[in-house]
Design a protein around this motif. Structure first.
Motif, mmCIF file in Angstrom:
data_model
loop_
_atom_site.group_PDB
_atom_site.id
_atom_site.type_symbol
_atom_site.label_atom_id
_atom_site.label_comp_id
_atom_site.label_asym_id
_atom_site.label_seq_id
_atom_site.Cartn_x
_atom_site.Cartn_y
_atom_site.Cartn_z
ATOM 1 N N THR A 19 -94.195 -10.539 17.480
ATOM 2 C CA THR A 19 -92.788 -9.681 16.839
ATOM 3 C C THR A 19 -92.671 -8.776 16.562
ATOM 4 O O THR A 19 -91.499 -7.861 16.769
ATOM 5 N N LYS A 20 -93.925 -8.349 16.969
ATOM 6 C CA LYS A 20 -93.561 -6.672 16.907
ATOM 7 C C LYS A 20 -94.647 -5.688 18.211
ATOM 8 O O LYS A 20 -95.088 -6.442 18.996
ATOM 9 N N SER A 21 -93.540 -4.107 18.663
ATOM 10 C CA SER A 21 -93.994 -4.091 20.229
ATOM 11 C C SER A 21 -95.628 -3.828 20.154
ATOM 12 O O SER A 21 -95.372 -2.716 18.968
ATOM 13 N N PHE A 22 -96.159 -3.997 20.582
ATOM 14 C CA PHE A 22 -97.250 -3.128 20.799
ATOM 15 C C PHE A 22 -97.427 -1.833 21.535
ATOM 16 O O PHE A 22 -98.448 -1.073 21.916
ATOM 17 N N ALA A 23 -96.476 -1.734 22.089
ATOM 18 C CA ALA A 23 -96.369 -0.633 23.322
ATOM 19 C C ALA A 23 -96.048 0.802 22.437
ATOM 20 O O ALA A 23 -95.800 0.442 21.536
ATOM 21 N N GLY A 24 -96.867 1.435 22.501
ATOM 22 C CA GLY A 24 -96.903 2.668 23.091
ATOM 23 C C GLY A 24 -97.732 2.923 21.241
ATOM 24 O O GLY A 24 -97.420 4.513 20.873
ATOM 25 N N LEU A 25 -97.782 2.467 20.825
ATOM 26 C CA LEU A 25 -99.182 2.754 19.990
ATOM 27 C C LEU A 25 -99.066 3.376 19.535
ATOM 28 O O LEU A 25 -100.525 3.044 20.241
ATOM 29 N N ASP A 26 -100.378 3.905 18.436
ATOM 30 C CA ASP A 26 -101.323 5.008 18.473
ATOM 31 C C ASP A 26 -101.983 4.693 17.129
ATOM 32 O O ASP A 26 -101.847 3.985 16.188
ATOM 33 N N LEU A 27 -103.252 4.457 17.161
ATOM 34 C CA LEU A 27 -104.267 4.476 15.990
ATOM 35 C C LEU A 27 -103.157 5.044 14.574
ATOM 36 O O LEU A 27 -103.608 4.141 13.573
ATOM 37 N N THR A 28 -102.877 6.416 14.195
ATOM 38 C CA THR A 28 -101.752 6.029 13.533
ATOM 39 C C THR A 28 -100.791 5.398 12.809
ATOM 40 O O THR A 28 -100.861 4.486 11.651
ATOM 41 N N LEU A 38 -105.862 -7.893 15.942
ATOM 42 C CA LEU A 38 -105.814 -8.266 17.429
ATOM 43 C C LEU A 38 -105.581 -7.639 18.456
ATOM 44 O O LEU A 38 -106.001 -7.139 19.648
ATOM 45 N N GLY A 39 -104.344 -8.042 18.567
ATOM 46 C CA GLY A 39 -103.122 -7.266 19.294
ATOM 47 C C GLY A 39 -102.728 -6.111 19.448
ATOM 48 O O GLY A 39 -102.864 -5.365 20.605
ATOM 49 N N SER A 40 -102.720 -5.149 18.803
ATOM 50 C CA SER A 40 -103.279 -4.017 18.280
ATOM 51 C C SER A 40 -104.449 -3.566 19.426
ATOM 52 O O SER A 40 -104.670 -2.169 20.213
ATOM 53 N N ALA A 41 -105.648 -3.534 19.144
ATOM 54 C CA ALA A 41 -106.899 -3.046 19.054
ATOM 55 C C ALA A 41 -107.181 -3.938 20.594
ATOM 56 O O ALA A 41 -107.182 -3.601 21.679
ATOM 57 N N ILE A 42 -106.772 -4.597 20.829
ATOM 58 C CA ILE A 42 -106.511 -5.250 22.940
ATOM 59 C C ILE A 42 -105.829 -4.575 23.635
ATOM 60 O O ILE A 42 -105.983 -3.757 24.744
ATOM 61 N N THR A 43 -104.070 -4.081 23.415
ATOM 62 C CA THR A 43 -103.828 -2.829 23.855
ATOM 63 C C THR A 43 -103.949 -2.147 23.846
ATOM 64 O O THR A 43 -103.905 -1.040 25.158
ATOM 65 N N ILE A 44 -104.625 -1.456 22.854
ATOM 66 C CA ILE A 44 -104.907 -0.258 23.213
ATOM 67 C C ILE A 44 -106.326 0.199 23.537
ATOM 68 O O ILE A 44 -106.619 1.048 23.430
ATOM 69 N N LEU A 90 -112.624 -1.254 4.985
ATOM 70 C CA LEU A 90 -112.788 -0.045 6.392
ATOM 71 C C LEU A 90 -112.370 -1.222 7.623
ATOM 72 O O LEU A 90 -113.724 -1.952 7.966
ATOM 73 N N VAL A 91 -111.379 -0.753 8.121
ATOM 74 C CA VAL A 91 -111.215 -1.181 9.155
ATOM 75 C C VAL A 91 -110.947 -0.063 10.447
ATOM 76 O O VAL A 91 -110.320 1.152 10.442
ATOM 77 N N ARG A 92 -111.995 -0.612 11.464
ATOM 78 C CA ARG A 92 -112.157 0.480 12.763
ATOM 79 C C ARG A 92 -112.378 -0.158 14.279
ATOM 80 O O ARG A 92 -112.548 -1.360 14.026
ATOM 81 N N PHE A 93 -111.760 0.402 15.158
ATOM 82 C CA PHE A 93 -111.560 0.193 16.102
ATOM 83 C C PHE A 93 -112.964 1.080 16.916
ATOM 84 O O PHE A 93 -112.702 2.351 16.934
ATOM 85 N N ARG A 94 -113.857 0.215 18.264
ATOM 86 C CA ARG A 94 -114.105 0.991 19.072
ATOM 87 C C ARG A 94 -113.533 1.102 20.479
ATOM 88 O O ARG A 94 -113.942 0.242 20.560
ATOM 89 N N ILE A 95 -113.302 2.345 20.655
ATOM 90 C CA ILE A 95 -112.070 2.387 21.597
ATOM 91 C C ILE A 95 -113.828 3.737 22.920
ATOM 92 O O ILE A 95 -113.866 4.683 21.955
ATOM 93 N N ASP A 96 -113.626 3.468 23.955
ATOM 94 C CA ASP A 96 -114.516 3.913 25.018
ATOM 95 C C ASP A 96 -115.440 4.641 24.112
ATOM 96 O O ASP A 96 -116.903 5.860 24.442
ATOM 97 N N GLY A 97 -116.790 3.704 23.676
ATOM 98 C CA GLY A 97 -117.529 3.935 23.107
ATOM 99 C C GLY A 97 -117.308 4.283 21.622
ATOM 100 O O GLY A 97 -118.724 4.687 20.756
ATOM 101 N N LEU A 98 -116.734 5.246 21.023
ATOM 102 C CA LEU A 98 -116.316 5.689 19.600
ATOM 103 C C LEU A 98 -116.051 5.217 19.159
ATOM 104 O O LEU A 98 -115.562 4.263 19.109
ATOM 105 N N LEU A 99 -115.907 5.005 17.640
ATOM 106 C CA LEU A 99 -115.182 4.437 16.333
ATOM 107 C C LEU A 99 -114.051 5.574 16.100
ATOM 108 O O LEU A 99 -114.486 6.352 15.498
ATOM 109 N N TYR A 100 -113.314 4.932 15.685
ATOM 110 C CA TYR A 100 -111.886 5.268 15.139
ATOM 111 C C TYR A 100 -111.546 4.765 13.868
ATOM 112 O O TYR A 100 -111.530 3.353 13.872
ATOM 113 N N ASP A 101 -111.380 5.146 13.042
ATOM 114 C CA ASP A 101 -110.860 4.333 11.483
ATOM 115 C C ASP A 101 -109.359 4.528 11.698
ATOM 116 O O ASP A 101 -108.903 5.573 12.190
ATOM 117 N N VAL A 102 -109.370 3.042 11.391
ATOM 118 C CA VAL A 102 -107.854 2.711 11.789
ATOM 119 C C VAL A 102 -106.577 3.001 10.287
ATOM 120 O O VAL A 102 -105.527 3.487 9.940
#
Length: 556
Positions: free
Chosen positions: A135-144, A168-174, A189-201
């Motif tokens: 229902t919401k587009s995940f395209a073009g989203l950054d972590l902020t 889930l959808g945003s994590a997969i897309t990014i 705290l919600v964090r995503f691991r991207i390319d081996g590093l953790l980022y606070d969301v």
């Protein structure tokens, strides 16, 4: 009365009792102001039945008969059953809408019999499913923006059921490989691991986190009412008509339950040998090794270093209708067409060692053993390699030379290690510079001279690839298409070939330093050196290589 007559009377009595129970269920349904359901004439969805474990279903005198998205249809005997009320509250807290239907106890017992089918079915695969609503587009989203959107959903009482879907959808897309939920005293705290590093969301308020946690447990097949023990589960999520498996790990912590979700996106494993990042000279080596009919190709490195990705790329390179390939894994992370994959199940006695013995009776040409963990697995695998099978496996060591002492520590004999192993590959993953925003930088003369000196010291075959090039270094500072200047990861490798000379050395001296020294003399480029070569090729940076492999001494 003859036997036939007695049977007819018994059947009539059974039918009358059944009809009487259903009439009683209809009466109780009217009193409870709930609809009645006859479970003998209703089809029950097996995946839905699994939403409540059998033990709790019997205590609650209930059975889930259908499920769609965030809705469950539950057949019950007594709406006032205390255990049933607990279950309904748990589902509601997880954002699940429950519809109740009054049934006879006989009908419930008829339905509970189907739990046998669940127990007898293969355990691998997902227990639940999350269909992500776009229902919401995940395209073009950054972590902020993702963090801001999660907070907006959290504030909306009508959208809270979409929290897990959006995360889930945003994590997969990014491109996140893992999603972390880390509870604190007042929030999580919600964090995503991207390319081996953790980022606070973002941070979720405690009620929102409890809601997400309960729904996550539900779809992962975990016990919602257990919060003081570790639990592991998995489920399938669907995004853009593509199924993605998610592994869920929950452990108790000081302020609640900590969750890590591993996203097993098939796109991340669809790599060919070319995509791994092998230098031309290393690619030549692995192409030759994959043509051998027997022996062991051993890939080493810590968890998360890309070993499974490399092994799967090897399997896809050798896959042929003329070859039988069988794997034993823990767990099966990605499914490969045309390859027989089996999964370790210690509860049924199917371990790496016992499974490997069974696999050898299946007349395989190539075997993949997910990991060598003990002496028995090591010995069976190496004997298989010596008796006409090509074996792929992994081992946890810091570098290629360390694999031999590790096998010796497990109890393997040096007399069979050398003959059984064709090549040992050590690897790590470094972040790749973003192609859209990387720029060439001008290193000072001293650094350039050191790099040239490094190239001159390389083995002749490798040096020939770089000797006529001017070393170039690159940096990137970030753009809308990357994360801080990096996008994706690439492997850095070292290849230790095990020929006659190495075999003789291992037989008489299995120390890591002696093996490493011989490997260098035979042309081995160590991982850090491969990383430096990738840095001067514009694929990564020297700082990133140092982050993964430690200081580059000759640069300081």
């Amino acid at each position: 009365m003859d036997l036939f007559g007695k049977k007819k009377v018994s059947e009539d009595l059974e039918r009358l009792n059944h009809e009487a129970e259903e009439r009683d269920a209809e009466r109780r349904a009217v009193e409870a102001k709930l609809p009645h359901i006859n479970l003998f004439s209703t089809s029950v969805d097996l995946d839905s039945l699994k939403k409540i474990p059998e033990e709790r279903a019997r205590l609650a005198e209930a059975a889930v008969i259908d499920s769609k998205q965030n809705r469950l249809a539950i057949a019950i005997f007594d709406a006032n059953n205390p255990e049933l009320k607990k279950l309904v509250e748990e589902f509601n807290r997880a954002g699940i809408l429950v519809s109740l239907f009054i049934s006879s106890l006989r009908g419930l017992e008829h339905t509970w019999i189907r739990y046998r089918e669940i127990k007898e079915a293969p355990r691998e695969g997902a227990l639940g499913e999350v269909n992500i609503k776009e229902t919401k587009s995940f395209a073009g989203l950054d972590l902020t923006h993702i963090g801001a959107e999660i907070k907006q959903l959290e504030k909306s009482s009508t959208e809270t059921t979409g929290l897990l879907d959006f995360i889930l959808g945003s994590a997969i897309t990014i491109g996140a490989s893992d999603i972390h939920f880390e509870p604190a005293k007042e929030d999580a705290l919600v964090r995503f691991r991207i390319d081996g590093l953790l980022y606070d969301v973002c941070r979720l308020e405690k009620p929102s986190y409890t809601f997400v946690l309960n729904r996550l447990k539900l779809v992962s097949g975990l016990k919602i009412n257990v919060s003081d023990a570790a639990q592991d589960g998995r489920f399938t999520t669907t995004l853009k008509q593509e199924d993605i498996e998610v592994r869920t790990s929950v452990i108790p912590s000081e302020y609640g339950e900590t969750v890590v979700m591993r996203v097993l996106d098939p796109k991340t494993i669809s790599l060919s040998l070319t995509d791994l990042g092998l230098r031309p000279d290393d690619r030549e080596i692995i192409d030759r090794e994959l043509k051998r009919p027997n022996g062991t190709i051993l890939v080493t490195g810590p968890t998360g270093s890309g070993k499974t990705t490399s092994l799967y790329a090897f399997l896809k390179a050798v896959k042929s209708s003329e070859l039988k390939i069988i794997t034993i894994e823990d767990p099966i992370e990605y499914h490969l067409d045309g390859i027989e994959q089996t999964q370790v199940d210690p509860g049924s006695g199917y371990t790496f060692s016992t499974g490997l013995r069974s696999i050898l009776r299946q007349d395989p040409d190539i075997i993949l053993v997910g990991e060598i963990r003990d002496l028995e697995t090591a010995e069976i695998g190496m004997h298989a390699a010596l008796t006409g099978h090509l074996v792929f496996s992994t081992l946890h060591t810091n570098d290629a030379a360390g694999a031999v002492p590790r096998l010796v520590d497990l109890g393997a004999k040096t007399s069979i290690i050398g003959p059984a192993i064709n090549i040992i590959i050590a690897q790590r993953l470094v972040r790749k510079l973003c192609d859209d925003c990387k720029v060439e930088i001008a290193p000072n003369e001293a650094i350039l001279n050191k790099i040239k000196s490094f190239i001159n010291g390389l083995p002749e075959k490798t040096k020939s690839l770089y000797a006529n090039q001017t070393p170039k270094l690159y940096e990137s500072y970030g753009c809308s298409k990357c994360h801080g200047g990096f996008k994706g990861r690439i492997g850095i490798f070292e290849f230790l070939k095990c020929g006659d000379e190495m075999e003789a050395l291992i037989a008489r001296e299995s120390t890591e330093e002696a093996i490493k020294k011989l490997g260098r003399s035979q042309g081995m480029v160590e991982m850090q050196g491969d990383g430096v070569l990738k840095a001067i090729s514009g694929l990564t940076t020297l700082k990133e290589v140092e982050r993964i492999t430690g200081p580059v001494d000759w640069l300081s």
